[in-house]
Design a protein around this motif. Structure first.
Motif, mmCIF file in Angstrom:
data_model
loop_
_atom_site.group_PDB
_atom_site.id
_atom_site.type_symbol
_atom_site.label_atom_id
_atom_site.label_comp_id
_atom_site.label_asym_id
_atom_site.label_seq_id
_atom_site.Cartn_x
_atom_site.Cartn_y
_atom_site.Cartn_z
ATOM 1 N N LYS A 164 27.169 28.972 74.721
ATOM 2 C CA LYS A 164 25.985 29.307 75.524
ATOM 3 C C LYS A 164 25.080 30.342 74.849
ATOM 4 O O LYS A 164 23.912 30.480 75.225
ATOM 5 C CB LYS A 164 26.413 29.805 76.909
ATOM 6 N N ASP A 165 25.605 31.059 73.868
ATOM 7 C CA ASP A 165 24.750 32.019 73.173
ATOM 8 C C ASP A 165 23.593 31.331 72.459
ATOM 9 O O ASP A 165 22.557 31.959 72.203
ATOM 10 C CB ASP A 165 25.575 32.830 72.163
ATOM 11 N N LEU A 166 23.735 30.040 72.160
ATOM 12 C CA LEU A 166 22.637 29.312 71.541
ATOM 13 C C LEU A 166 21.455 29.172 72.498
ATOM 14 O O LEU A 166 20.294 29.123 72.073
ATOM 15 C CB LEU A 166 23.109 27.920 71.093
ATOM 16 N N ILE A 167 21.745 29.114 73.797
ATOM 17 C CA ILE A 167 20.673 29.054 74.793
ATOM 18 C C ILE A 167 19.900 30.373 74.806
ATOM 19 O O ILE A 167 18.675 30.390 74.946
ATOM 20 C CB ILE A 167 21.246 28.749 76.190
ATOM 21 N N SER A 176 14.837 33.148 73.571
ATOM 22 C CA SER A 176 14.166 34.202 72.803
ATOM 23 C C SER A 176 13.178 33.627 71.795
ATOM 24 O O SER A 176 12.293 34.341 71.309
ATOM 25 C CB SER A 176 15.200 35.057 72.066
ATOM 26 N N GLY A 177 13.320 32.338 71.492
ATOM 27 C CA GLY A 177 12.409 31.691 70.557
ATOM 28 C C GLY A 177 10.965 31.728 71.011
ATOM 29 O O GLY A 177 10.041 31.648 70.181
ATOM 30 N N TYR A 234 11.449 25.709 69.611
ATOM 31 C CA TYR A 234 12.519 26.278 70.425
ATOM 32 C C TYR A 234 12.376 25.835 71.880
ATOM 33 O O TYR A 234 13.365 25.503 72.545
ATOM 34 C CB TYR A 234 12.498 27.803 70.340
ATOM 35 N N GLY A 235 11.148 25.851 72.381
ATOM 36 C CA GLY A 235 10.912 25.445 73.773
ATOM 37 C C GLY A 235 11.276 24.005 74.026
ATOM 38 O O GLY A 235 11.875 23.665 75.045
ATOM 39 N N SER A 236 10.931 23.131 73.080
ATOM 40 C CA SER A 236 11.254 21.716 73.216
ATOM 41 C C SER A 236 12.760 21.493 73.266
ATOM 42 O O SER A 236 13.272 20.724 74.094
ATOM 43 C CB SER A 236 10.645 20.934 72.045
ATOM 44 N N MET A 237 13.492 22.175 72.393
ATOM 45 C CA MET A 237 14.954 22.040 72.385
ATOM 46 C C MET A 237 15.567 22.620 73.658
ATOM 47 O O MET A 237 16.507 22.055 74.225
ATOM 48 C CB MET A 237 15.531 22.724 71.147
ATOM 49 N N LYS A 251 12.433 36.946 82.082
ATOM 50 C CA LYS A 251 11.744 36.681 80.819
ATOM 51 C C LYS A 251 10.734 35.545 80.975
ATOM 52 O O LYS A 251 9.641 35.587 80.403
ATOM 53 C CB LYS A 251 12.761 36.325 79.727
ATOM 54 N N PHE A 252 11.103 34.529 81.725
ATOM 55 C CA PHE A 252 10.200 33.398 81.923
ATOM 56 C C PHE A 252 8.883 33.845 82.555
ATOM 57 O O PHE A 252 7.806 33.379 82.164
ATOM 58 C CB PHE A 252 10.856 32.321 82.794
ATOM 59 N N PHE A 253 8.954 34.740 83.547
ATOM 60 C CA PHE A 253 7.723 35.221 84.182
ATOM 61 C C PHE A 253 6.840 35.941 83.162
ATOM 62 O O PHE A 253 5.610 35.830 83.214
ATOM 63 C CB PHE A 253 8.053 36.149 85.351
ATOM 64 N N GLY A 254 7.460 36.658 82.248
ATOM 65 C CA GLY A 254 6.696 37.320 81.199
ATOM 66 C C GLY A 254 6.120 36.326 80.208
ATOM 67 O O GLY A 254 4.948 36.429 79.815
ATOM 68 N N PHE A 255 6.921 35.346 79.807
ATOM 69 C CA PHE A 255 6.471 34.357 78.830
ATOM 70 C C PHE A 255 5.294 33.530 79.352
ATOM 71 O O PHE A 255 4.433 33.105 78.577
ATOM 72 C CB PHE A 255 7.616 33.412 78.454
#
Length: 365
Positions: A146-149, A154-155, A167-170, A193-197
């Motif tokens: 799960k660390d890959l997620i 973070s990408g 990164y977003g597509s993957m 993080k999503f709200f910030g992105f």
């Protein structure tokens, strides 16, 4: 002196020799193995002073060719369709515990050229849907890694938009797996993080984040309902302030549209009842109703507003706001129409107007 027949024999012999020494096509397992070896070699030697630039470029070219071959096996070509057996073999080898090819690709993708980067995203996307003996083994692999997620999320922080979008597509493909979507949802850190992105200045990246966020909030309905039930307060405070009250028109429009989709889903009925029992939420939606410069926002806000009005257990403070503003609402909705004839919308609007007109304050108002 050679005769014509001698020339023919020599030509045939040359052709046969070529076919004898022609290398056999690599199997999917061999391509996966070689791709892994190249990534390990490049990762190990890329910072070495003895690693000549010419050698590095040679290995990068070979790596790109093998990634392209992985893509060809999974997607087929203009001449042939993908072969299920080859796809299954490739998938099995790709996600073997000791191969770690997905991890190596994610680590190395910033060093790939544009074409190879796009090929990697397509390969990873396809592999999320490949079954081996009726199992999505990509899901099993990601559950154990799960660390890959975390890396993929973070990408979005990358300044290079091509890399951030890769990164977003993957990431979007990975959260097709329910367990991975749950992992992201259960992380308050990731969700914030999503709200910030979604407020990033780069429009292309912010839009991609919005697409990923929508996928996260709509694909696995029972998981989303569980998340919203447990995290209702902080989530909607963030949603209201960062999205619905955002100064950016597109952000507000996408946010109110998604909100209506989430609240109107039957799986989220308890979440919806809690949301429409909030006076603060009602005020925000009513502000969106007043956006006369954007009919799209008004119409989507009306969809959410209707849920407040038809609430059979309407709290007194919500009722009070509706009663005080009833005349303004009736006037507003009087000129409220869609661009095309929509009998269902007209019927819904008439019903809402009827309820508003009949509202009466409770005793203490």
């Amino acid at each position: 002196m050679y005769t014509d027949s001698s020339n023919v024999r020599i030509g045939c012999l040359a052709t046969n020799m070529k076919s004898i020494f022609k290398s056999k096509p690599k199997t999917p397992a061999e391509i996966v193995c070689r791709t892994r070896d190249l990534l390990v070699f490049l990762n190990t030697n890329s910072s070495s002073t003895t690693f000549r630039e010419a050698k590095r470029e040679e290995k990068l070219l070979e790596l790109s060719q093998h990634i392209r071959e992985l893509k060809r096996i999974l997607y087929g070509s203009t001449e042939s369709e993908p072969v299920p057996e080859a796809c299954a073999q490739l998938t099995k080898e790709f996600f073997k515990k000791n191969t770690q090819l997905l991890r190596l690709l994610i680590i190395f993708i910033p060093k790939l050229n544009l074409r190879a980067c796009k090929d990697v995203t397509q390969v990873v996307a396809n592999l999320q849907r490949q079954q081996v003996q009726s199992r999505l083994i990509a899901s099993d692999y990601l559950d154990a890694n799960k660390d890959l997620i975390d890396v993929l999320i973070s990408g979005y922080e990358e300044e290079d938009s091509v890399l951030a979008l890769a990164y977003g597509s993957m990431l979007r493909e990975c959260i097709r797996h329910q367990s991975i979507a749950r992992y992201v949802l259960e992380s308050k850190h990731h969700m914030k993080k999503f709200f910030g992105f979604m407020n990033l200045p780069n429009f292309e990246i912010a839009s991609d984040v919005s697409s990923t966020f929508k996928e996260l909030m709509t694909r696995h309905k029972s998981t989303v309902a569980e998340f919203l039930t447990k995290n209702h307060d902080w989530f909607f405070i963030e949603y209201n302030s960062k999205l619905l009250e955002n100064p950016n028109y597109i952000t507000r429009r996408q946010a109110v549209t998604l909100l209506g989709e989430v609240l109107c889903d039957r799986t989220n009925s308890a979440v919806m009842m809690r949301y429409v029992s909030s006076m603060d939420n009602l005020r925000i939606i009513m502000n969106l109703l007043r956006e006369t410069s954007s009919k799209n926002i008004q119409l989507e806000a009306f969809r959410v507003f209707s849920l407040f009005v038809v609430n059979p257990n309407m709290p007194s403070d919500v009722l009070g706001i509706l009663v005080v503003n009833s005349n303004k609402l009736v006037r507003l909705f009087g000129g409220f129409n869609t661009d095309k004839e929509d009998k269902q919308f007209d019927a819904d609007k008439a019903h809402i107007l009827e309820i508003i007109a009949a509202l009466e304050p409770k005793d203490h108002y």
